[in-house]
Design a protein around this motif. Sequence first.
Motif, PDB file in Angstrom:
ATOM      1  N   HIS A   9       0.865  -1.180   0.000  1.00  0.00           N
ATOM      2  CA  HIS A   9       0.000   0.000   0.000  1.00  0.00           C
ATOM      3  C   HIS A   9       0.902   1.230   0.000  1.00  0.00           C
ATOM      4  O   HIS A   9       2.123   1.114   0.153  1.00  0.00           O
ATOM      5  CB  HIS A   9      -0.898  -0.019   1.245  1.00  0.00           C
ATOM      6  N   ASN A  74       4.867   2.381   6.175  1.00  0.00           N
ATOM      7  CA  ASN A  74       3.514   2.582   6.705  1.00  0.00           C
ATOM      8  C   ASN A  74       2.496   1.646   6.065  1.00  0.00           C
ATOM      9  O   ASN A  74       1.357   1.566   6.514  1.00  0.00           O
ATOM     10  CB  ASN A  74       3.078   4.031   6.518  1.00  0.00           C
ATOM     11  N   LYS A  78      -1.562   0.259   7.210  1.00  0.00           N
ATOM     12  CA  LYS A  78      -2.753   0.550   6.406  1.00  0.00           C
ATOM     13  C   LYS A  78      -3.462  -0.744   6.005  1.00  0.00           C
ATOM     14  O   LYS A  78      -4.682  -0.811   5.998  1.00  0.00           O
ATOM     15  CB  LYS A  78      -2.373   1.352   5.166  1.00  0.00           C
TER      16      LYS A  78
END
Length: 170
Positions: A9, A74, A78
């Motif tokens: 992502h 990150n 997510k």
Amino acid sequence: MAKIATVIHDLFEDSEFTSPKAALEAAGHEVVTIGLEAGSEVVGKKGEAKVIIDHGINEAKPEDYDALLIPGGNSPDKLRANDQMLDFTRHFSNAEKPIFSICHAPQLLVNADVLRGKDITSVKQVAVDVKNAGANFIDQAVVIDPSGLISSRTPDDLPEFNQAIVAALK
């Protein structure tokens, strides 16, 4: 050769995708990206890598893949909010197929509830999460669990990580 699903992502750690992908492809394996929506573009947190998602999670079938790669950054945080992504991840653990996890990647494994009793490493700030999920945290460059889970801490460990994941698929 093996077909590797990479769940990814936006704001993934650029080198934690590009480096293992290059190593796996150089060894003759196929790397396929799985994201929330097929055809969408995701961008690394450093902006150095842009990836077009091959398959959306709603169409991806985990039984079509031999191993799972989870880059850090990150992205895992997510992805772990998506129930289909958690089910996809659980398949690899339940089938004891290789799972390649680096840096923040264990966040997805924590939410999939697949770490109990396994040896793993991660970036330092995720260590408490993996311990709380019942895993045995080991602070070293590469940790190989008998289940097929291969983990690493940070981009600094990529040479050892890449060597271990390629060797696991021989």
